[in-house]
Design a protein around this motif. Sequence first.
Motif, short mmCIF file in Angstrom:
data_model
loop_
_atom_site.label_atom_id
_atom_site.label_comp_id
_atom_site.label_asym_id
_atom_site.label_seq_id
_atom_site.Cartn_x
_atom_site.Cartn_y
_atom_site.Cartn_z
N VAL A 46 0.87 -1.18 0.00
CA VAL A 46 0.00 0.00 0.00
C VAL A 46 0.90 1.22 0.00
O VAL A 46 1.66 1.44 0.94
CB VAL A 46 -0.93 0.04 1.23
N ILE A 47 0.85 1.99 -1.08
CA ILE A 47 1.58 3.26 -1.15
C ILE A 47 0.58 4.34 -0.77
O ILE A 47 -0.36 4.63 -1.52
CB ILE A 47 2.18 3.50 -2.55
N ASP A 48 0.78 4.92 0.41
CA ASP A 48 -0.16 5.90 0.95
C ASP A 48 0.33 7.31 0.62
O ASP A 48 1.37 7.75 1.11
CB ASP A 48 -0.29 5.73 2.46
N LEU A 49 -0.43 8.01 -0.21
CA LEU A 49 -0.07 9.35 -0.67
C LEU A 49 -0.83 10.44 0.09
O LEU A 49 -0.84 11.59 -0.35
CB LEU A 49 -0.33 9.47 -2.17
N SER A 50 -1.43 10.12 1.22
CA SER A 50 -2.23 11.11 1.94
C SER A 50 -1.40 12.28 2.45
O SER A 50 -1.95 13.36 2.69
CB SER A 50 -2.98 10.44 3.11
N GLY A 51 -0.09 12.11 2.59
CA GLY A 51 0.77 13.19 3.04
C GLY A 51 1.34 14.03 1.92
O GLY A 51 2.22 14.87 2.13
N VAL A 52 0.83 13.83 0.70
CA VAL A 52 1.32 14.55 -0.49
C VAL A 52 0.16 15.38 -1.05
O VAL A 52 -0.92 14.85 -1.28
CB VAL A 52 1.84 13.56 -1.55
N LEU A 79 -2.77 2.13 -4.31
CA LEU A 79 -2.48 3.53 -3.97
C LEU A 79 -3.60 4.01 -3.06
O LEU A 79 -4.78 3.83 -3.37
CB LEU A 79 -2.45 4.41 -5.21
N SER A 80 -3.23 4.61 -1.94
CA SER A 80 -4.26 5.11 -1.02
C SER A 80 -4.01 6.58 -0.69
O SER A 80 -2.93 7.11 -0.92
CB SER A 80 -4.27 4.27 0.25
N GLY A 81 -5.05 7.20 -0.13
CA GLY A 81 -4.93 8.57 0.35
C GLY A 81 -4.72 9.60 -0.75
O GLY A 81 -4.09 10.63 -0.53
N ILE A 82 -5.27 9.34 -1.91
CA ILE A 82 -5.09 10.26 -3.03
C ILE A 82 -5.96 11.49 -2.80
O ILE A 82 -7.18 11.41 -2.77
CB ILE A 82 -5.43 9.58 -4.37
N ARG A 83 -5.28 12.63 -2.67
CA ARG A 83 -5.98 13.90 -2.45
C ARG A 83 -6.29 14.54 -3.80
O ARG A 83 -5.76 14.13 -4.83
CB ARG A 83 -5.10 14.80 -1.59
N PRO A 84 -7.18 15.54 -3.83
CA PRO A 84 -7.59 16.14 -5.12
C PRO A 84 -6.41 16.59 -5.99
O PRO A 84 -6.41 16.33 -7.20
CB PRO A 84 -8.47 17.31 -4.70
N GLY A 85 -5.43 17.27 -5.42
CA GLY A 85 -4.29 17.74 -6.22
C GLY A 85 -3.49 16.60 -6.82
O GLY A 85 -3.03 16.67 -7.97
N VAL A 86 -3.35 15.52 -6.07
CA VAL A 86 -2.64 14.34 -6.57
C VAL A 86 -3.47 13.65 -7.65
O VAL A 86 -2.94 13.22 -8.67
CB VAL A 86 -2.30 13.37 -5.41
N ALA A 87 -4.78 13.58 -7.44
CA ALA A 87 -5.66 12.97 -8.46
C ALA A 87 -5.55 13.72 -9.78
O ALA A 87 -5.46 13.10 -10.85
CB ALA A 87 -7.11 12.95 -7.96
N ILE A 88 -5.54 15.05 -9.71
CA ILE A 88 -5.40 15.86 -10.92
C ILE A 88 -4.05 15.59 -11.57
O ILE A 88 -3.97 15.36 -12.78
CB ILE A 88 -5.57 17.36 -10.60
N SER A 89 -2.99 15.59 -10.79
CA SER A 89 -1.64 15.34 -11.31
C SER A 89 -1.54 13.96 -11.96
O SER A 89 -0.99 13.82 -13.05
CB SER A 89 -0.59 15.43 -10.20
N LEU A 90 -2.08 12.95 -11.29
CA LEU A 90 -2.00 11.60 -11.82
C LEU A 90 -2.81 11.45 -13.10
O LEU A 90 -2.38 10.80 -14.05
CB LEU A 90 -2.46 10.58 -10.78
N SER A 91 -3.98 12.07 -13.15
CA SER A 91 -4.80 11.95 -14.35
C SER A 91 -4.23 12.76 -15.51
O SER A 91 -4.44 12.41 -16.67
CB SER A 91 -6.25 12.35 -14.07
N ASP A 92 -3.50 13.85 -15.21
CA ASP A 92 -2.87 14.64 -16.26
C ASP A 92 -1.62 13.97 -16.83
O ASP A 92 -1.20 14.28 -17.93
CB ASP A 92 -2.49 16.04 -15.75
N SER A 93 -1.03 13.04 -16.07
CA SER A 93 0.16 12.33 -16.59
C SER A 93 -0.32 11.34 -17.64
O SER A 93 -1.49 10.98 -17.71
CB SER A 93 0.90 11.62 -15.46
#
Length: 177
Positions: A46-52, A79-93
């Motif tokens: 589990v890669i937790d990105l909640s702190g990003v 992947l867990s803890g995906i915040r809105p900014g990370v979701a946008i970044s990941l979908s834009d990649s």
Amino acid sequence: MSDLSVHVSKGCLIVPVQGDIDDERMQAIQKQVLEGVEDTGVKGVVIDLSGVSIIEPYYAGIIDKTAKMINLLGARTVLSGIRPGVAISLSDSNFEFESIYETARTFEDGIEKLQSVIVSDEEVESVEAEVEGTGVEGEIEVGEGEIEVEEEVEEGDGMEEVKEEAFREVEEEQDFD
């Protein structure tokens, strides 16, 4: 690097990623994760990105490649803890994240999702012992969190009954369509 605390919980490697991400940090995370999977033999990460709060596309690519490497080592990645900014970044990649098994709101949810793919050696041995005592010939297959026994049926010994049962099941399924 001192804030990087990879640990094992319920048969999963937990990787909390916190704060700003840079090249050195991503390489350290990748190295620790791969060594952790190899050393512990876990079947889930589990890669937790909640702190990003945001992630650059380059680092999203490293996460994608890390998930592929984890998959090659025989484990699944959530992947867990995906915040809105990370979701946008990941979908834009431009990455498909095909090696990511699932996403989850929290790392606890991620562990829960991985429990379905984690089957312990003890569980396999238990099923082998049960099957051995029945005289059933066949092969034990482990996959996606469940253990199946594929029986070998020889022509003759009850083969007609097996065929009739299979035919009834097919008819019943067709009746519902």
